[in-house]
Design a protein around this motif. Structure first.
Motif, mmCIF file in Angstrom:
data_model
loop_
_atom_site.group_PDB
_atom_site.id
_atom_site.type_symbol
_atom_site.label_atom_id
_atom_site.label_comp_id
_atom_site.label_asym_id
_atom_site.label_seq_id
_atom_site.Cartn_x
_atom_site.Cartn_y
_atom_site.Cartn_z
ATOM 1 N N SER A 1 0.996 -1.052 -0.078
ATOM 2 C CA SER A 1 0.007 0.031 -0.067
ATOM 3 C C SER A 1 0.884 1.102 0.109
ATOM 4 O O SER A 1 2.108 1.035 0.211
ATOM 5 N N ALA A 2 0.305 2.386 -0.108
ATOM 6 C CA ALA A 2 1.054 3.598 -0.171
ATOM 7 C C ALA A 2 1.060 4.249 1.194
ATOM 8 O O ALA A 2 1.539 5.295 1.359
ATOM 9 N N GLY A 3 0.816 3.516 2.089
ATOM 10 C CA GLY A 3 1.049 3.772 3.640
ATOM 11 C C GLY A 3 -0.389 3.569 4.323
ATOM 12 O O GLY A 3 -1.433 3.123 3.618
ATOM 13 N N HIS A 55 -4.420 0.893 0.859
ATOM 14 C CA HIS A 55 -4.296 0.004 2.123
ATOM 15 C C HIS A 55 -6.269 -0.258 2.390
ATOM 16 O O HIS A 55 -6.277 -1.554 2.773
ATOM 17 N N LEU A 56 -7.068 0.602 2.318
ATOM 18 C CA LEU A 56 -8.035 0.458 2.457
ATOM 19 C C LEU A 56 -8.807 -0.593 1.528
ATOM 20 O O LEU A 56 -9.695 -1.640 1.807
ATOM 21 N N ALA A 57 -8.410 -0.580 0.290
ATOM 22 C CA ALA A 57 -8.966 -1.524 -0.848
ATOM 23 C C ALA A 57 -8.301 -2.879 -0.531
ATOM 24 O O ALA A 57 -9.068 -3.900 -0.520
ATOM 25 N N GLY A 58 -6.879 -3.078 -0.026
ATOM 26 C CA GLY A 58 -6.436 -4.208 0.352
ATOM 27 C C GLY A 58 -7.336 -4.972 1.682
ATOM 28 O O GLY A 58 -7.646 -6.194 1.431
ATOM 29 N N GLU A 59 -7.507 -4.064 2.520
ATOM 30 C CA GLU A 59 -8.404 -4.651 3.635
ATOM 31 C C GLU A 59 -9.842 -4.884 3.311
ATOM 32 O O GLU A 59 -10.525 -5.753 3.914
ATOM 33 N N ALA A 60 -10.494 -4.261 2.335
ATOM 34 C CA ALA A 60 -11.930 -4.523 1.886
ATOM 35 C C ALA A 60 -11.846 -5.757 1.247
ATOM 36 O O ALA A 60 -12.574 -6.555 1.274
ATOM 37 N N LEU A 61 -10.709 -6.219 0.655
ATOM 38 C CA LEU A 61 -10.595 -7.417 0.063
ATOM 39 C C LEU A 61 -10.569 -8.680 0.880
ATOM 40 O O LEU A 61 -11.254 -9.675 0.981
#
Length: 319
Positions: free
Chosen positions: A153-155, A161-167
């Motif tokens: 993530s970019a930080g 980051h939010l997209a990764g955690e949404a996945l």
């Protein structure tokens, strides 16, 4: 007419929105981008701002005030005079920050949404050496190899980051988060196969996909992108109702006269509908929108709720 009536008429005329709109703008407008120059929001603001300068007859001056995930620049605009001459050109972080950070302003009470300018779908990309070529294969791999897959993530608190955690939330996974100081180094380590995955918006990731530096597993828009017609959506890939997109929008400080807000909204709508501007934005993988303040306000409410659900359910913290 008596002197008293004349004075009353003068006061009413001064309070009328008609003179305000007739005179506006009579000097340059400052458009604050709360991120570094050269980034996605900055590039979009300059493309759209240049077109607005021509139609408004006044220069749109882009001023970058980066820091704290967009909070520093937004706070500056929140405290600026509500006269239409200091505006905020913000991004998706505006909707995430209320849950992630303690803010010196109230995003809903201290700003007027003017117009949603563009939407940028996120692309889920993987290293070319990754042992999966589709989302289904990724999910199977991540379930069989707990915590072996990772995403950059970019930080902390960034859109990626939010997209990764949404996945993780949507697929009930625990793909490991690896934060970086910016999107460029994050993407570079996916290209180098040091991290497995990255959610990058089309504007920043499209070139690497088309060059083959990374493989695109899916796109976060409701429908496929004409720029990547062979790449399925996340919904098509089996993740029901899962969309992940970034956006840019224009805001004004609370108290800005309604006539000025409406004028700026019309200018945005006209700017992104201009064939030349539309082509520039679409070439970057951006979807021009341009809408009225009430429509943008509804969109913003949905975004704040959606991001809050991810932040709370995944217990995301910003140091």
């Amino acid at each position: 007419m008596s002197q008293t009536l004349l004075r009353i008429a003068a006061v009413l005329l001064a309070l009328s929105p008609v003179p305000v709109l007739a005179q506006y703008p009579d000097r340059p407008i400052k458009m604050v981008v709360p991120y570094a120059a050269g980034g996605g929001a900055d590039s979009t603001a300059r493309i759209v701002g240049q077109q607005m300068s021509q139609t408004l007859g006044q220069q749109i001056v882009i001023e970058n005030r980066p820091g704290a995930g967009g909070v520093i620049g937004a706070d500056f605009v929140a405290k600026a005079p509500a006269d239409g001459y200091t505006l905020l050109f913000d991004a998706s972080a505006f909707a995430a920050n209320p849950t992630l950070r303690k803010l010196p302003f109230d995003p809903k009470a201290d700003f007027i949404p003017v117009s949603l300018v563009v939407i940028a779908p996120n692309i889920l990309v993987a290293s070319p050496k990754a042992p999966y070529k589709t989302v289904a294969e990724l999910l199977d791999y991540a379930r069989k190899n707990p915590e072996k897959a990772s995403y950059a993530s970019a930080g902390a608190g960034s859109a990626s980051h939010l997209a990764g955690e949404a996945l993780n939330r949507a697929a009930d996974l625990n793909i490991v988060h690896v934060p970086y100081r910016g999107g460029a180094p994050a993407l570079n380590d996916v290209i180098g196969d040091r991290v497995s995955l990255y959610f990058g918006n089309t504007a920043s990731t499209l070139g690497q996909v088309t060059s083959g530096s990374v493989q695109a597993l899916a796109i976060g828009s409701p429908k496929r992108s004409p720029l990547l017609p062979e790449v399925p959506t996340l919904i098509e890939s089996g993740l029901k109702d899962f969309e992940t997109q970034e956006w840019n929008g224009l805001f004004a400080p609370k108290g800005t006269p309604p006539a000025i807000v409406e004028r700026l909204s019309r200018e945005i709508v006209a700017a992104v509908a201009n064939p030349e501007i539309k082509a520039k934005l679409e070439k970057l993988g951006l979807e021009p929108v341009g809408n009225k303040p009430d429509a943008f306000a509804r969109f913003l409410d949905d975004e704040i709720g959606r991001m809050a659900a991810t932040v709370k359910s995944r217990n995301i913290k910003v140091d």
